[in-house]
Design a protein around this motif. Structure first.
Motif, PDB file in Angstrom:
ATOM      1  N   THR A   1       8.384  11.105  -0.071  1.00  0.00           N
ATOM      2  CA  THR A   1       7.840  10.070   0.813  1.00  0.00           C
ATOM      3  C   THR A   1       6.450  10.478   1.312  1.00  0.00           C
ATOM      4  O   THR A   1       6.158  11.658   1.492  1.00  0.00           O
ATOM      5  CB  THR A   1       8.759   9.814   2.016  1.00  0.00           C
ATOM      6  OG1 THR A   1       8.828  10.996   2.835  1.00  0.00           O
ATOM      7  CG2 THR A   1      10.157   9.417   1.556  1.00  0.00           C
TER       8      THR A   1
ATOM      9  N   ILE B   1       0.998  -0.497   3.719  1.00  0.00           N
ATOM     10  CA  ILE B   1       2.439  -0.315   3.478  1.00  0.00           C
ATOM     11  C   ILE B   1       3.206  -1.365   4.266  1.00  0.00           C
ATOM     12  O   ILE B   1       2.958  -1.568   5.462  1.00  0.00           O
ATOM     13  CB  ILE B   1       2.922   1.093   3.884  1.00  0.00           C
ATOM     14  CG1 ILE B   1       2.421   2.152   2.910  1.00  0.00           C
ATOM     15  CG2 ILE B   1       4.450   1.142   3.916  1.00  0.00           C
ATOM     16  CD1 ILE B   1       2.900   3.562   3.228  1.00  0.00           C
TER      17      ILE B   1
ATOM     18  N   LEU C   1      -1.923   7.926   1.825  1.00  0.00           N
ATOM     19  CA  LEU C   1      -2.360   6.994   0.780  1.00  0.00           C
ATOM     20  C   LEU C   1      -3.846   6.686   0.913  1.00  0.00           C
ATOM     21  O   LEU C   1      -4.565   6.586  -0.091  1.00  0.00           O
ATOM     22  CB  LEU C   1      -1.561   5.696   0.851  1.00  0.00           C
ATOM     23  CG  LEU C   1      -0.083   5.752   0.463  1.00  0.00           C
ATOM     24  CD1 LEU C   1       0.494   4.339   0.388  1.00  0.00           C
ATOM     25  CD2 LEU C   1       0.129   6.470  -0.864  1.00  0.00           C
TER      26      LEU C   1
ATOM     27  N   ASN D   1      10.253  -1.384  -0.641  1.00  0.00           N
ATOM     28  CA  ASN D   1       8.999  -1.153   0.067  1.00  0.00           C
ATOM     29  C   ASN D   1       7.847  -1.698  -0.772  1.00  0.00           C
ATOM     30  O   ASN D   1       7.839  -1.542  -1.997  1.00  0.00           O
ATOM     31  CB  ASN D   1       8.761   0.338   0.304  1.00  0.00           C
ATOM     32  CG  ASN D   1       9.753   0.944   1.263  1.00  0.00           C
ATOM     33  OD1 ASN D   1      10.425   0.231   2.006  1.00  0.00           O
ATOM     34  ND2 ASN D   1       9.855   2.267   1.258  1.00  0.00           N
TER      35      ASN D   1
ATOM     36  N   SER E   1       3.552  -1.677  -1.243  1.00  0.00           N
ATOM     37  CA  SER E   1       2.358  -0.913  -0.883  1.00  0.00           C
ATOM     38  C   SER E   1       1.163  -1.400  -1.688  1.00  0.00           C
ATOM     39  O   SER E   1       1.296  -2.110  -2.693  1.00  0.00           O
ATOM     40  CB  SER E   1       2.585   0.588  -1.124  1.00  0.00           C
ATOM     41  OG  SER E   1       2.888   0.826  -2.486  1.00  0.00           O
TER      42      SER E   1
ATOM     43  N   THR F   1       6.852   8.057   7.159  1.00  0.00           N
ATOM     44  CA  THR F   1       6.623   8.226   5.724  1.00  0.00           C
ATOM     45  C   THR F   1       7.648   7.406   4.941  1.00  0.00           C
ATOM     46  O   THR F   1       8.771   7.202   5.406  1.00  0.00           O
ATOM     47  CB  THR F   1       6.713   9.702   5.311  1.00  0.00           C
ATOM     48  OG1 THR F   1       8.042  10.187   5.562  1.00  0.00           O
ATOM     49  CG2 THR F   1       5.700  10.547   6.075  1.00  0.00           C
TER      50      THR F   1
ATOM     51  N   VAL G   1       6.653   5.013  -1.735  1.00  0.00           N
ATOM     52  CA  VAL G   1       5.531   4.071  -1.806  1.00  0.00           C
ATOM     53  C   VAL G   1       5.382   3.396  -3.165  1.00  0.00           C
ATOM     54  O   VAL G   1       4.576   2.478  -3.330  1.00  0.00           O
ATOM     55  CB  VAL G   1       4.208   4.768  -1.435  1.00  0.00           C
ATOM     56  CG1 VAL G   1       4.261   5.252   0.005  1.00  0.00           C
ATOM     57  CG2 VAL G   1       3.915   5.926  -2.394  1.00  0.00           C
TER      58      VAL G   1
ATOM     59  N   ASN H   1       1.042   6.347   5.291  1.00  0.00           N
ATOM     60  CA  ASN H   1      -0.054   5.454   4.905  1.00  0.00           C
ATOM     61  C   ASN H   1      -1.397   6.150   5.003  1.00  0.00           C
ATOM     62  O   ASN H   1      -2.321   5.844   4.239  1.00  0.00           O
ATOM     63  CB  ASN H   1      -0.047   4.199   5.783  1.00  0.00           C
ATOM     64  CG  ASN H   1      -0.742   3.036   5.124  1.00  0.00           C
ATOM     65  OD1 ASN H   1      -0.637   2.836   3.915  1.00  0.00           O
ATOM     66  ND2 ASN H   1      -1.484   2.251   5.892  1.00  0.00           N
TER      67      ASN H   1
ATOM     68  N   ASN I   1       1.119   4.952  11.048  1.00  0.00           N
ATOM     69  CA  ASN I   1       0.325   5.335   9.878  1.00  0.00           C
ATOM     70  C   ASN I   1       0.328   6.840   9.629  1.00  0.00           C
ATOM     71  O   ASN I   1       0.052   7.282   8.509  1.00  0.00           O
ATOM     72  CB  ASN I   1      -1.124   4.855  10.045  1.00  0.00           C
ATOM     73  CG  ASN I   1      -1.273   3.367   9.837  1.00  0.00           C
ATOM     74  OD1 ASN I   1      -1.218   2.879   8.725  1.00  0.00           O
ATOM     75  ND2 ASN I   1      -1.469   2.636  10.933  1.00  0.00           N
TER      76      ASN I   1
ATOM     77  N   PRO J   1       7.034  -1.602   4.746  1.00  0.00           N
ATOM     78  CA  PRO J   1       8.355  -1.023   4.435  1.00  0.00           C
ATOM     79  C   PRO J   1       9.485  -2.034   4.601  1.00  0.00           C
ATOM     80  O   PRO J   1       9.376  -2.980   5.385  1.00  0.00           O
ATOM     81  CB  PRO J   1       8.465   0.109   5.456  1.00  0.00           C
ATOM     82  CG  PRO J   1       7.597  -0.296   6.596  1.00  0.00           C
ATOM     83  CD  PRO J   1       6.479  -1.090   6.007  1.00  0.00           C
TER      84      PRO J   1
ATOM     85  N   ASN K   1       2.099  -7.277   0.965  1.00  0.00           N
ATOM     86  CA  ASN K   1       1.144  -6.179   0.807  1.00  0.00           C
ATOM     87  C   ASN K   1      -0.173  -6.680   0.229  1.00  0.00           C
ATOM     88  O   ASN K   1      -1.265  -6.313   0.678  1.00  0.00           O
ATOM     89  CB  ASN K   1       1.728  -5.071  -0.070  1.00  0.00           C
ATOM     90  CG  ASN K   1       2.184  -5.561  -1.433  1.00  0.00           C
ATOM     91  OD1 ASN K   1       2.571  -6.728  -1.612  1.00  0.00           O
ATOM     92  ND2 ASN K   1       2.158  -4.675  -2.424  1.00  0.00           N
TER      93      ASN K   1
END
Length: 694
Positions: free
Chosen positions: A518, A653, A524, A634, A636, A383, A386, A521, A379, A655, A667
């Motif tokens: 990038t 996330i 974010l 990915n 998110s 990266t 997203v 999480n 986390n 990925p 997600n």
């Protein structure tokens, strides 16, 4: 009449005589002290030397926000040795006796150590390894002691070493530890798997084993086993001692070389408070180093306790959700590269991290077994591109730069720019405003916003001619939300992400839809918390407070230090702008047509948020050497609830989720189940997510 004699001279004479007698006695006493007892006093003064020893104490505990113990100290029976001035011969005698009492692991005994030990055990045979002509060269000073030693070592064969018995090797292992330590610093001979019999026999024979002690050592005990363990961190072993790269730092703070210290993450970050106050003992020795007496100067105190912001019950529930949905997603087509998922739950008003979870699918190359391992650190250490979750920051940046307003609408038709692939939304979405653009996740609305920020004009099949400063304007604005910069979390090794090149300038269109730079999480989570709480970027925290160690092991000690919420910056926007983003995020999850409506429409806690899908390139463990990067997607999700008074913010996330066109929605499934788990626990229920959320 005769004159009377004056009595004064008589009195003066008596006084002088008395003074003379006193001085004579003083001189006599000094003579006795210096001549008769002088040597005794001199020896007494010279014989004493004080050496202060700091004995280590158990480290502080770690507890969750509800005061459940996460990390504790497990007592261990230990056999230790303290060199109190013993010669090498005396240490060898003690090592030999001890080897007959305990079983000692010999895995770390090197061949070179065995050769040295063989020479100690067989001095006459060792001398025969030196030839006569070499001795002559030595006598003529053409060879040195070290040269003869090297020749001896070189000439010791396997046959020589085979003379050493199993007990000899154990004796060597013990002696090596004894000989490597500093004077008056306890060395741990054995603290793993010490049997009751070994402990008792050593204790009974301490008089025959000078310097040896049967003591209590400690080791870290993890009450929740591997859960959250990477974030908790590691400590060095007694054999590792102080890390070489930080030796001077620790030594200047009173540590000894074999002290166990924090090696990573929380154990490292909070080493100063977890280590505790060592017991101080003064050893009084004579000049030859022989121990005369010991004196306790101050009792030790175990380290202070860390109370974390983490809720371990919630952490366990979230990890279970990730595991379930990750394995379920692997059954979907196009998921050969899918191997991980990450979740952060954060109090948007305080920055406290309630959950920081991550799981990664790994494969044992030997057994070929596939299993999940904890990757909570992903986390902050990994990266990714997203996708559309960043569109809230794009809209608010557009407002700040005067590029859009509440009346702005853009036609969602695809953009065809010179020398550029067609830029479009996933389908034609009409002419949305900012709220509708968030709800429906319009890429084209964000493209036009970026063009306006860059003072450009879109014309069919022509160049945009954007102001190059558009990069700094957008990235600097994104940074106020926590995107692309350090969040400030109280953990080391946080990654900020990769920034794409500033050319061609048209790539800024990818930036504003989350498909260029990038982000982690944790970034974010900070970003969505900033929007949720009204525009304040809060510092994320894992440690809630530090407590003094308690005298009663069952109770917490008083607060030593607490960490109040820390506002890192204000995003400096108008309330009405933020309200429009809140409305758009609410519609994403609660209004038909919203990109997460199918999954969150039945939630009773009024969620708001934003979904994201990003084209990315896989660079994980299954990539073949020399193979080109594989294009994948990915997934998110960011969100908060309740939408009108947020108490929890979430970032998810997944990925490298899939290749192709089949979106398994992991997600959103993870996000719904995680939010349900939070509110169910808060309300004291264990109800599962509504079936329609699947």
């Amino acid at each position: 009449m005769p004159k009377k004699k004056n009595p004064t001279p008589v009195r003066v004479n008596i006084l002088f005589f008395s003074v003379f007698i006193l001085f004579s006695l003083l001189i006599l006493r000094l003579g006795i002290v210096q001549i008769v007892h002088g040597e005794d006093y001199k020896r007494e003064i010279n014989r004493k030397e004080d050496v202060t020893i700091n004995n280590p104490v158990p480290r502080g505990k770690m507890l969750d926000r509800n005061h459940k113990v996460i990390v504790d100290n497990k007592p261990l029976n230990a056999i230790t040795y303290t060199n109190e001035g013993a010669s090498q011969k005396e240490m060898l005698e003690v090592a030999a006796k001890l080897a007959r009492i305990i079983d000692k692991d010999t895995d770390k005994v090197r061949e070179r150590d065995m050769k040295d030990f063989w020479m100690i055990k067989n001095p006459e045979e060792a001398e025969k390894l030196i030839k006569t002509k070499e001795l002559e060269l030595f006598k003529n000073k053409k060879l040195k002691n070290k040269d003869l030693y090297k020749l001896q070592i070189k000439r010791i064969t396997e046959k020589h070493l085979s003379q050493l018995t199993k007990q000899d090797i154990e004796e060597l292992a013990i002696f090596s530890i004894m000989n490597s330590g500093y004077k008056f610093v306890p060395q741990i001979i054995k603290n793993k798997d010490v049997t009751r019999k070994e402990f008792a026999v050593v204790n009974e024979n301490l008089a025959l084993l000078p310097g040896v002690n049967a003591a209590t050592d400690w080791d870290r005990e993890y009450k929740f086993e591997d859960t959250f363990k990477p974030v908790l961190g590691r400590i060095t072993t007694s054999s590792e001692g102080l890390p070489a790269e930080r030796l001077d730092y620790f030594m200047s703070r009173g540590y000894t070389r074999n002290d166990r210290v924090g090696k990573s993450y929380l154990e490292l970050e909070y080493e100063d408070v977890l280590q505790g106050k060592k017991e101080k003992v003064v050893n009084v020795t004579d000049k030859s180093g022989e121990l005369l007496e010991k004196e306790l100067v101050s009792e030790g105190q175990r380290g202070k306790d860390l109370v974390l912001s983490i809720d371990m019950d919630l952490q366990l529930a979230v990890e279970e959700i990730i595991e379930k949905e990750l394995w379920a997603a692997k059954n979907s087509p196009g998921t050969a590269l899918l191997d991980s998922a990450y979740v952060v739950l954060m109090n948007p008003n305080t920055g406290e991290i309630l959950t920081m979870a991550g799981k990664k699918i790994v494969k044992d190359e030997k057994t070929k077994e596939v299993f999940l391992e904890d990757d909570a650190l992903g986390n902050i250490s990994k990266t990714f591109n997203v996708g559309s979750v960043v569109k809230g920051a794009t809209v608010l940046t557009g407002y700040k730069e005067g590029a859009i307003n509440s009346s702005t609408r853009f036609d969602d038709r695809a953009l065809e720019i010179k020398d550029t692939p067609i830029k479009k939304s996933y389908s034609y979405l009409g002419t949305p405003n900012d709220i509708e653009a968030l709800k429906l996740s319009s890429n084209v609305f964000m493209f036009h916003t970026a063009i306006q920020i860059g003072k450009g004009v879109y014309r069919y099949q022509q160049s945009l001619n954007l102001d190059p400063k558009v990069w700094d304007k957008i990235r600097n604005s994104f940074a106020t939300f926590g995107l692309g910069i350090r969040t400030g979390i109280d953990l080391p090794n946080e990654q900020t992400g990769a920034k794409g090149a500033n050319y061609p300038v048209g790539k800024v269109l990818d930036l504003v839809i989350g498909q260029y730079d990038t982000y982690s999480n944790m970034q974010l989570a900070q970003y969505i918390s900033t929007i949720a709480n009204g525009g304040y970027r809060m510092q994320p925290r894992i440690v809630k407070e530090i407590r003094e160690p308690s005298n009663n092991g069952e109770e917490l000690g008083p607060i030593y230090k607490s960490f109040p919420p820390n506002v890192l910056n204000d995003i400096d926007i108008k309330d009405q702008w933020l309200e429009r983003v809140h409305t758009g995020f609410k519609k994403v999850m609660q209004e038909p047509g919203g990109t997460a409506y199918r999954y969150f429409s039945t939630a009773s806690y009024s969620p708001a948020g934003k979904t994201g899908t990003a084209e990315a390139f896989y660079d994980g463990q299954f990539r073949v050497k020399g193979e080109k990067l594989i294009q994948t997607m990915n997934l998110s999700l960011v969100g908060y609830a309740p939408h009108d008074n947020p108490e929890i913010a979430m970032a998810v996330i997944v990925p490298w989720a899939y290749q192709g066109n089949v979106d398994h929605g992991a997600n959103k499934k993870i996000g719904r189940a995680v939010m349900d788990a939070y509110f169910n626990m808060k309300n004291g229920t264990k109800e599962p997510a509504d079936e329609t959320a699947e």
